[in-house]
Design a protein around this motif. Structure first.
Motif, PDB file in Angstrom:
ATOM      1  N   ILE A 268       0.838  -1.203   0.000  1.00 56.99           N
ATOM      2  CA  ILE A 268       0.000   0.000   0.000  1.00 56.99           C
ATOM      3  C   ILE A 268       0.869   1.247   0.000  1.00 56.99           C
ATOM      4  CG2 ILE A 268      -1.634   1.350   1.379  1.00 56.99           C
ATOM      5  CD1 ILE A 268      -2.815  -1.336   2.331  1.00 56.99           C
ATOM      6  N   ALA A 269       1.890   1.246   0.828  1.00 59.15           N
ATOM      7  CA  ALA A 269       2.791   2.393   0.891  1.00 59.15           C
ATOM      8  C   ALA A 269       3.489   2.616  -0.442  1.00 59.15           C
ATOM      9  CB  ALA A 269       3.816   2.191   2.006  1.00 59.15           C
ATOM     10  N   ARG A 270       3.904   1.526  -1.088  1.00 58.01           N
ATOM     11  CA  ARG A 270       4.576   1.666  -2.391  1.00 58.01           C
ATOM     12  C   ARG A 270       3.638   2.236  -3.452  1.00 58.01           C
ATOM     13  NH1 ARG A 270       7.277  -3.478  -0.942  1.00 58.01           N
ATOM     14  NH2 ARG A 270       9.519  -3.055  -0.745  1.00 58.01           N
ATOM     15  N   LEU A 271       2.402   1.774  -3.468  1.00 58.11           N
ATOM     16  CA  LEU A 271       1.444   2.286  -4.450  1.00 58.11           C
ATOM     17  C   LEU A 271       1.225   3.785  -4.276  1.00 58.11           C
ATOM     18  CD1 LEU A 271      -1.186  -0.604  -4.441  1.00 58.11           C
ATOM     19  CD2 LEU A 271       0.058   0.217  -6.444  1.00 58.11           C
ATOM     20  N   ARG A 272       1.089   4.216  -3.029  1.00 53.36           N
ATOM     21  CA  ARG A 272       0.874   5.640  -2.771  1.00 53.36           C
ATOM     22  C   ARG A 272       2.146   6.447  -3.044  1.00 53.36           C
ATOM     23  NH1 ARG A 272      -2.849   5.599   2.789  1.00 53.36           N
ATOM     24  NH2 ARG A 272      -4.478   4.227   1.964  1.00 53.36           N
TER      25      ARG A 272
ATOM     26  N   LYS B 215       4.540  -6.765  -4.655  1.00 53.49           N
ATOM     27  CA  LYS B 215       4.520  -8.184  -5.017  1.00 53.49           C
ATOM     28  C   LYS B 215       3.173  -8.867  -4.769  1.00 53.49           C
ATOM     29  CE  LYS B 215       8.889  -7.955  -6.019  1.00 53.49           C
ATOM     30  NZ  LYS B 215       9.315  -7.950  -7.447  1.00 53.49           N
ATOM     31  N   GLY B 216       2.307  -8.274  -3.963  1.00 50.93           N
ATOM     32  CA  GLY B 216       1.057  -8.928  -3.620  1.00 50.93           C
ATOM     33  C   GLY B 216       0.126  -9.089  -4.819  1.00 50.93           C
ATOM     34  N   ALA B 217      -0.384 -10.292  -5.005  1.00 53.47           N
ATOM     35  CA  ALA B 217      -1.281 -10.557  -6.142  1.00 53.47           C
ATOM     36  C   ALA B 217      -2.552  -9.705  -6.060  1.00 53.47           C
ATOM     37  CB  ALA B 217      -1.634 -12.044  -6.180  1.00 53.47           C
ATOM     38  N   ASP B 218      -3.005  -9.403  -4.849  1.00 53.92           N
ATOM     39  CA  ASP B 218      -4.226  -8.614  -4.684  1.00 53.92           C
ATOM     40  C   ASP B 218      -4.063  -7.191  -5.202  1.00 53.92           C
ATOM     41  OD1 ASP B 218      -5.443 -10.780  -3.527  1.00 53.92           O
ATOM     42  OD2 ASP B 218      -5.080 -10.130  -1.464  1.00 53.92           O
ATOM     43  N   PHE B 219      -2.825  -6.746  -5.379  1.00 52.40           N
ATOM     44  CA  PHE B 219      -2.580  -5.371  -5.810  1.00 52.40           C
ATOM     45  C   PHE B 219      -2.184  -5.279  -7.278  1.00 52.40           C
ATOM     46  CE2 PHE B 219      -1.692  -5.464  -1.247  1.00 52.40           C
ATOM     47  CZ  PHE B 219      -2.487  -4.417  -0.799  1.00 52.40           C
ATOM     48  N   ALA B 220      -2.234  -6.405  -7.989  1.00 51.55           N
ATOM     49  CA  ALA B 220      -1.756  -6.434  -9.375  1.00 51.55           C
ATOM     50  C   ALA B 220      -2.519  -5.452 -10.264  1.00 51.55           C
ATOM     51  CB  ALA B 220      -1.862  -7.848  -9.935  1.00 51.55           C
ATOM     52  N   ALA B 221      -3.838  -5.385 -10.102  1.00 51.87           N
ATOM     53  CA  ALA B 221      -4.632  -4.485 -10.943  1.00 51.87           C
ATOM     54  C   ALA B 221      -4.300  -3.023 -10.649  1.00 51.87           C
ATOM     55  CB  ALA B 221      -6.123  -4.742 -10.712  1.00 51.87           C
ATOM     56  N   LEU B 222      -4.107  -2.703  -9.389  1.00 49.12           N
ATOM     57  CA  LEU B 222      -3.760  -1.326  -9.019  1.00 49.12           C
ATOM     58  C   LEU B 222      -2.377  -0.952  -9.533  1.00 49.12           C
ATOM     59  CD1 LEU B 222      -5.136  -1.213  -5.360  1.00 49.12           C
ATOM     60  CD2 LEU B 222      -6.187  -0.314  -7.439  1.00 49.12           C
ATOM     61  N   VAL B 223      -1.458  -1.900  -9.496  1.00 53.97           N
ATOM     62  CA  VAL B 223      -0.130  -1.646 -10.055  1.00 53.97           C
ATOM     63  C   VAL B 223      -0.235  -1.367 -11.546  1.00 53.97           C
ATOM     64  CG1 VAL B 223       2.112  -2.686 -10.573  1.00 53.97           C
ATOM     65  CG2 VAL B 223       1.099  -2.979  -8.319  1.00 53.97           C
TER      66      VAL B 223
ATOM     67  N   ASP C  71       0.429   3.629 -26.159  1.00 48.98           N
ATOM     68  CA  ASP C  71       0.160   2.206 -26.411  1.00 48.98           C
ATOM     69  C   ASP C  71       0.425   1.372 -25.155  1.00 48.98           C
ATOM     70  OD1 ASP C  71      -0.575   2.712 -29.009  1.00 48.98           O
ATOM     71  OD2 ASP C  71       1.404   2.297 -29.849  1.00 48.98           O
ATOM     72  N   ALA C  72       1.514   1.675 -24.471  1.00 47.88           N
ATOM     73  CA  ALA C  72       1.818   0.979 -23.215  1.00 47.88           C
ATOM     74  C   ALA C  72       0.763   1.281 -22.166  1.00 47.88           C
ATOM     75  CB  ALA C  72       3.197   1.378 -22.712  1.00 47.88           C
ATOM     76  N   ALA C  73       0.286   2.531 -22.159  1.00 48.36           N
ATOM     77  CA  ALA C  73      -0.756   2.926 -21.208  1.00 48.36           C
ATOM     78  C   ALA C  73      -2.041   2.138 -21.458  1.00 48.36           C
ATOM     79  CB  ALA C  73      -1.019   4.418 -21.316  1.00 48.36           C
ATOM     80  N   LYS C  74      -2.425   2.003 -22.729  1.00 46.65           N
ATOM     81  CA  LYS C  74      -3.628   1.228 -23.054  1.00 46.65           C
ATOM     82  C   LYS C  74      -3.530  -0.197 -22.533  1.00 46.65           C
ATOM     83  CE  LYS C  74      -4.460   3.781 -27.371  1.00 46.65           C
ATOM     84  NZ  LYS C  74      -4.463   3.684 -28.861  1.00 46.65           N
ATOM     85  N   ALA C  75      -2.385  -0.818 -22.773  1.00 49.85           N
ATOM     86  CA  ALA C  75      -2.203  -2.210 -22.348  1.00 49.85           C
ATOM     87  C   ALA C  75      -2.303  -2.340 -20.832  1.00 49.85           C
ATOM     88  CB  ALA C  75      -0.846  -2.718 -22.839  1.00 49.85           C
ATOM     89  N   GLU C  76      -1.739  -1.397 -20.122  1.00 48.47           N
ATOM     90  CA  GLU C  76      -1.773  -1.455 -18.656  1.00 48.47           C
ATOM     91  C   GLU C  76      -3.175  -1.183 -18.120  1.00 48.47           C
ATOM     92  OE1 GLU C  76       0.443  -2.574 -16.727  1.00 48.47           O
ATOM     93  OE2 GLU C  76       2.201  -2.605 -18.036  1.00 48.47           O
ATOM     94  N   PHE C  77      -3.861  -0.223 -18.709  1.00 42.65           N
ATOM     95  CA  PHE C  77      -5.219   0.078 -18.258  1.00 42.65           C
ATOM     96  C   PHE C  77      -6.165  -1.093 -18.526  1.00 42.65           C
ATOM     97  CE2 PHE C  77      -4.230   4.836 -18.847  1.00 42.65           C
ATOM     98  CZ  PHE C  77      -3.927   4.967 -17.496  1.00 42.65           C
ATOM     99  N   LEU C  78      -5.983  -1.750 -19.674  1.00 42.36           N
ATOM    100  CA  LEU C  78      -6.801  -2.934 -19.962  1.00 42.36           C
ATOM    101  C   LEU C  78      -6.536  -4.042 -18.936  1.00 42.36           C
ATOM    102  CD1 LEU C  78      -6.636  -3.173 -23.864  1.00 42.36           C
ATOM    103  CD2 LEU C  78      -8.706  -2.965 -22.472  1.00 42.36           C
ATOM    104  N   LYS C  79      -5.276  -4.213 -18.588  1.00 40.67           N
ATOM    105  CA  LYS C  79      -4.921  -5.211 -17.578  1.00 40.67           C
ATOM    106  C   LYS C  79      -5.567  -4.857 -16.239  1.00 40.67           C
ATOM    107  CE  LYS C  79      -0.611  -6.264 -17.618  1.00 40.67           C
ATOM    108  NZ  LYS C  79       0.865  -6.175 -17.359  1.00 40.67           N
TER     109      LYS C  79
END
Length: 223
Positions: free
Chosen positions: A130-134, A156-164, A179-187
């Protein structure tokens, strides 16, 4: 018969005396060490509980100051909390709360410092993530793009993969990589629960890039 029993008892007594003479000191030492270990364990647990109670009281004070919007008092309370009880979850929660208020008040550098401390000191992996994401979001605001990418690599937490993925999409946009942004947002969109409001925010980001959300694309709805 009585004499025979007396002889047996005397023999057993002599054997016991011989055994105790040979091993009595060792047995006494083992028992003493066991009692000391038990007392030490109880003492450690008591000390841990005492520290948790004190840290909890300090966190409550910090929380009240945060609710009042007193950023200076929050900063002082967090400084005391991390100095006296750095190993507690209250200190890490205090860091997250302090950083949020500091950022709201325009104190970005202290906010990044508080989150960096949480990343380094938190014992629970969830708090570190959580701290890393913020922290990554604040680093992007400060145009520290390389640092933000490294910070996100640490989640590394799988629960945070979408937020990453969402954060990486933001970072890619800031770096001029649509293009990279689109791929990440879709993920990120695919990884978020359908009932989350946050998913609609990611959908809006996709729409600004001219990308339909996967369900809409499948149903043929124009975006």
């Amino acid at each position: 018969m009585a004499s025979h029993l007396d002889l047996e008892e005397q023999e057993q007594l002599d054997q016991l005396k011989a055994f105790w003479k040979s091993y009595g000191n060792l047995i006494t030492t083992v028992i003493t060490l066991g009692l000391l270990a038990f007392a030490g364990w109880n003492g450690w647990n008591w000390w841990q509980r005492e520290q948790a109670v004190k840290a909890g009281a300090m966190f409550e004070e910090l929380d009240r100051a945060a609710q009042a919007g007193d950023v200076d008092k929050v900063g002082r309370a967090f400084s005391d909390l991390k100095e006296r009880h750095p190993g507690t979850s209250y200190a890490v929660q205090g860091a997250l709360l302090t950083a949020k208020l500091q950022q709201d008040k325009g104190q970005s550098e202290p906010a990044r410092a508080a989150l960096s401390w949480a990343v380094e000191k938190a014992s629970e992996a969830e708090y570190r993530d959580i701290a890393r994401l913020r922290l990554a979001a604040l680093q992007m605001d400060a145009k520290q793009y390389d640092e933000a990418a490294k910070t996100l690599d640490g989640v590394k937490g799988a629960d945070f993969a979408a937020l990453v993925a969402d954060r990486r999409g933001d970072l890619a946009l800031l770096q001029g990589k649509p293009d990279a942004a689109k791929a990440e947002f879709l993920k990120a969109y695919k990884g978020l629960d359908k009932g989350l409001d946050y998913r609609r925010l990611v959908e809006a980001k996709l729409a600004t890039l001219g990308v339909a959300a996967p369900e809409d694309a499948a149903s043929g709805v124009a975006r």
